[in-house]
Design an enzyme around this catalytic site. Structure first.
Site: not given
Length: 548
Positions: A165-166, A82, A356, A41, A308
């Site tokens: 979670d995502r 994300t 990203h 991330d 991230d």
């Protein structure tokens, strides 16, 4: 004669059986036993090169030197965040088709903001709060993991794991056996939702009971002598945020002492130890689910999200980011060694990419005379609402402003006998006069024009006709609507789109390329490797040059 005929039949039958055995062996050998997708991330491509000399031989360097390195890999849509990132990596398409247009977005039918993985129809499993009420139901398309499940008659397993979670749910797809994410607060456990199961498996319960997360509530200091961290800026500066209860963003950080003012176990997320606990859990999943133990390919999606959190808090040029990647390199080495042992060296395939990248802190860029800065989005919101009142008599014609998009109340526009296209165009012409608005476009333009390059191409690929707003706008390069410390992302500029893409393991050539690849090429490449259907809305192409 009959005896000879019988012998001939037996001989032919034996040859056919032997041929079938050979075909079976060939098929078994052609496919890896396990695909491991790794998403880091907020990872910029240049973290591979900038910190290269600090990495050991068994992590990033092993993937780069023994695998295939796509050096010019980019996201091909906006927004670079994300939820859309994880969805796009595994579906092989963009928000235009998979529908995940942000982490959160304004739902034009429900008239409220929704979360990309939120699902009130399911229940938490492993937590008594709503943190487990999640599923992939808002993602409209299949992943390559879904296609592998369908191809293998649901025999091949798919499991997603992340701090977020995502980051676990969207990669795992709709048919996944499980997705697990970290619930910090007072627990430090991995949880899931009733979308997947009613109770946590025994191996997950055992992992949670082992108090692994508690082990990481310790002092975070640099892995090597901080004086050797010459690839990043000064430890003490004005460009970084810090933890509650600590005056400066400087090493060391006593996490156990700071945890009570920083969400309990949640503090682990904003340290490299969040990645470590994910690696621990991924290894436990490989063992607990017997992944890669038979000839039917399994898929394990692992997202390392602490990079991230650290990037957002401390910024791209911080010593904290450098140390986080040095330590992630050790966790990758540990994971690869376990894969060698548990699945077998040469029996699994890995890809590593990002969801990203990230911008350098604009305040830092300003200090070295690079054009950069901060957007006063509140001023923009106020001015555009005043414009709507003056021009059309009602500021409430704007229902929502989010993700650099304006959503209009189309029923009111119709009731006032206004032309939708005219209203959209008027807003674009107004917005483009505001400071630091670089580009602005109407939904009509995004729906009717096909672009092949530039920011417009990325906006179009991120525009979903049913979910996106009526007007889209872009800030100037290196301008963000954000606090003055830490880094963020979301744009279509190279600092947000240029992400690593490494392939390694079974079926992968050794090499590198500067050819442009796009994030949507990953899923078709994995599908081609496995000989299965592409995800149902994939727009990417298999990268033939990485496959043996």
């Amino acid at each position: 004669m009959k005896t000879i005929l019988k012998l001939a039949i037996v001989f032919v039958f034996a040859l056919c059986c032997r041929a079938q055995e050979n075909i079976t062996v060939i098929n078994e050998k052609s496919n890896p036993k396990l695909i491991v997708g790794i998403v880091v991330d907020q990872m910029r491509y240049d973290y591979l090169t900038r910190f290269y000399d600090k990495y050991g031989d068994g992590g990033f360097k092993r993937l780069m030197n023994e695998g295939f390195n796509c050096k010019n890999n980019h996201f091909n849509y906006v927004p670079t965040s994300t939820g859309p990132g994880h969805a796009s990596v595994y579906t092989g398409t963009t928000p235009k088709y998979h529908g995940v247009i942000g982490n959160d977005w304004y739902d034009k039918e429900l008239k409220t903001m929704v979360y990309c993985a939120g699902d009130d129809s399911v229940q938490s499993v492993g937590a008594e709060t709503s943190d487990g009420q999640m599923s992939p139901h808002r993602m409209k398309t299949t992943t390559f993991g879904d296609e592998n499940r369908l191809f293998t008659q649901m025999q091949g397993k798919t499991i997603g794991i992340s701090i977020k979670d995502r980051g676990a749910i969207l990669p795992a797809g709709h048919t996944a056996n499980a997705a697990y994410w970290f619930y910090g607060k007072d627990k430090g456990h991995f949880i899931t939702s009733s979308f997947y199961m009613d109770n946590l498996p025994e191996w997950v319960v055992d992992f949670n009971n082992s108090n692994t997360a508690k082990f990481y509530l310790r002092t975070w200091d640099t892995f090597y002598d901080i004086e050797t961290y010459t690839e990043s800026g000064d430890d003490k500066n004005t460009f970084e945020g810090t933890f509650n209860g600590k005056e400066t963003a400087t090493f060391p950080y006593d996490l156990n002492a700071l945890k009570d003012k920083n969400g309990g176990f949640d503090i682990i997320k904003t340290t490299p130890y969040g990645n470590s606990v994910v690696a621990d859990f991924a290894i436990a999943a490989i063992k607990g689910e017997s992944l890669g133990k038979d000839s039917v390919t399994d898929v394990l999606a692992v997202s390392f999200s602490s990079t991230d959190y650290v990037g957002h808090q401390f910024g791209v040029n911080s010593k904290e980011v450098e140390d986080t990647y040095i330590r992630l390199d050790k966790d990758l080495e540990r994971l690869l060694k376990e894969l060698d042992l548990l699945v077998g060296s040469g029996e699994y395939t890995v890809f590593l990419t990002a969801d990203h990248a990230a911008i350098d802190v604009p305040a830092y860029l300003q200090s070295v005379h690079v054009p950069a800065g901060y957007v006063n989005s509140r001023m923009h919101y106020q001015k555009i609402r005043e414009f709507m009142t003056n021009e059309f008599g009602d500021e409430a014609l704007i229902e929502s402003i989010s993700n650099n998009q304006l959503f209009l109340d189309r029923e009111k526009i119709k009731a006032l006998d206004l032309d939708l296209d005219d209203v959209q165009e008027a807003i674009v012409n107004e917005l483009i006069t505001y400071p630091n608005i670089y580009k602005a476009y109407t939904a009509t333009i995004m729906s009717t024009t096909s672009y092949t390059e530039g920011i417009e191409y990325l906006l179009e690929k991120g525009f979903n006709q049913k979910r996106s707003g009526d007007v889209l706008y872009v800030y100037d390069p290196s301008y963000i609507s954000y606090g003055r410390t830490g880094s963020t992302h979301g744009s279509g500029f190279n600092y947000d789109t240029h992400a690593p893409l490494l392939f390694f393991g079974k079926g992968i050539k050794q090499g590198e390329t500067f050819k442009r690849t796009e994030i949507t090429d990953i899923a078709p490449t994995m599908s081609a490797l496995l000989g299965i259907s592409f995800p149902n809305a994939a727009i990417g192409n298999p990268l033939e040059f990485v496959l043996e």
